[in-house]
Design a protein around this motif. Structure first.
Motif, short mmCIF file in Angstrom:
data_model
loop_
_atom_site.label_atom_id
_atom_site.label_comp_id
_atom_site.label_asym_id
_atom_site.label_seq_id
_atom_site.Cartn_x
_atom_site.Cartn_y
_atom_site.Cartn_z
N MET A 187 0.00 57.98 15.32
CA MET A 187 -1.35 58.49 15.30
C MET A 187 -1.54 59.48 14.14
N SER A 188 -0.51 60.28 13.83
CA SER A 188 -0.62 61.25 12.75
C SER A 188 -0.91 60.58 11.42
N GLU A 189 -0.21 59.48 11.13
CA GLU A 189 -0.43 58.78 9.86
C GLU A 189 -1.88 58.31 9.75
N VAL A 190 -2.40 57.76 10.83
CA VAL A 190 -3.78 57.30 10.84
C VAL A 190 -4.73 58.46 10.61
N ALA A 191 -4.49 59.57 11.30
CA ALA A 191 -5.36 60.74 11.17
C ALA A 191 -5.35 61.26 9.74
N PHE A 192 -4.16 61.40 9.14
CA PHE A 192 -4.09 61.93 7.78
C PHE A 192 -4.76 60.99 6.78
N ARG A 193 -4.66 59.69 7.02
CA ARG A 193 -5.36 58.73 6.15
C ARG A 193 -6.87 58.94 6.26
N PHE B 287 -8.44 61.68 7.26
CA PHE B 287 -8.78 62.98 6.67
C PHE B 287 -8.89 62.87 5.16
N ALA B 288 -7.97 62.12 4.55
CA ALA B 288 -7.99 61.94 3.10
C ALA B 288 -9.23 61.18 2.65
N GLU B 289 -9.63 60.19 3.43
CA GLU B 289 -10.79 59.36 3.08
C GLU B 289 -12.11 60.07 3.33
N ARG B 290 -12.21 60.76 4.48
CA ARG B 290 -13.51 61.29 4.93
C ARG B 290 -13.60 62.81 4.91
N GLY B 291 -12.46 63.48 4.81
CA GLY B 291 -12.44 64.92 4.96
C GLY B 291 -12.16 65.29 6.41
N PHE B 292 -11.57 66.44 6.60
CA PHE B 292 -11.21 66.87 7.95
C PHE B 292 -12.44 67.05 8.83
N ASP B 293 -13.43 67.79 8.32
CA ASP B 293 -14.61 68.09 9.13
C ASP B 293 -15.44 66.85 9.45
N ASN B 294 -15.37 65.82 8.61
CA ASN B 294 -16.16 64.61 8.82
C ASN B 294 -15.43 63.54 9.62
N GLY C 276 1.36 62.73 5.39
CA GLY C 276 1.38 64.02 6.04
C GLY C 276 2.37 64.96 5.36
N ALA C 277 2.69 64.68 4.11
CA ALA C 277 3.63 65.51 3.36
C ALA C 277 3.04 66.90 3.16
N PRO C 278 3.90 67.86 2.85
CA PRO C 278 3.40 69.23 2.67
C PRO C 278 2.23 69.34 1.71
N MET C 279 2.29 68.66 0.58
CA MET C 279 1.23 68.76 -0.42
C MET C 279 -0.10 68.25 0.15
N ASP C 280 -0.05 67.16 0.91
CA ASP C 280 -1.28 66.62 1.51
C ASP C 280 -1.84 67.60 2.52
N ILE C 281 -0.98 68.23 3.29
CA ILE C 281 -1.44 69.17 4.31
C ILE C 281 -2.00 70.42 3.66
N ILE C 282 -1.38 70.89 2.58
CA ILE C 282 -1.91 72.06 1.88
C ILE C 282 -3.31 71.78 1.38
N ARG C 283 -3.52 70.61 0.82
CA ARG C 283 -4.86 70.24 0.35
C ARG C 283 -5.84 70.22 1.52
#
Length: 183
Positions: A1-7, A9-16, A88-95
């Protein structure tokens, strides 16, 4: 589920990105999502907590004779060095953290929690009285985490042009003068 969520978030943004969208993309119900995570924030921040454990493990694995400040800097490579292809690597999470205001305060609380994981090893390296009373270890760890935070802020503000590892070296180098750091 985490991989799907991070994908997502990257596509739509966290808030969206909604919990419903994450659950649907993972092939799960909303109820199942909440069995694993109380909120979508917890999904991200759980990984931040894991970074603390990874940094503590990396610190403990550093050479015994290495000066405490250098050992802390090298332990931060867990975050500062990119890991190609890791979701979900550190750099992705920092962004993600820098883009989502709702996460910033809770992320700060998590990184402050890293102190309790790092101070015992620094106290041991300093030959101190123990983590509960070793003010030197607490000060070194707090300063190192502040340097990492400053480097992270500079990295996000600069759009990642300069590597986080180089910025961490620069930030920690400000406080490192020959003979000034015990150990």
């Amino acid at each position: 589920m985490s991989e799907v969520a991070f994908r997502l978030f990257a596509e739509r943004g966290f808030d969206n990105t909604t919990v419903e969208q994450i659950a649907a993309a993972a092939g799960l119900s909303r109820t199942t999502f909440f069995r694993y995570f109380g909120t979508k924030e917890e999904l991200v921040l759980g990984r931040v907590g894991e970074f603390g454990r990874e940094i503590a493990d990396a610190l403990a694995a550093r050479p015994a004779g290495e000066r405490p400040w250098e050992a802390l800097r090298r332990a931060f490579d867990v975050i500062a060095e990119p890991r190609p292809g890791e979701t979900g690597a550190p750099m992705d999470i920092i962004r993600l953290l820098s883009d989502a205001c709702a996460l910033m305060t809770r992320q700060w609380e998590k990184t402050q929690g890293w102190q309790s994981m790092l101070v015992p090893e620094i106290s041991r390296r300093l030959g101190g009285p123990g983590p509960a009373t070793d003010m030197r270890a607490g000060a070194l760890v707090a300063a190192a985490i502040s340097c990492l935070d400053a480097a992270t802020d500079a990295w996000t503000a600069g759009g990642g042009v300069v590597s986080l590892a180089d910025l961490t070296d620069q930030a920690m180098g400000v406080l490192r003068e020959p003979g000034d750091v015990p150990g």
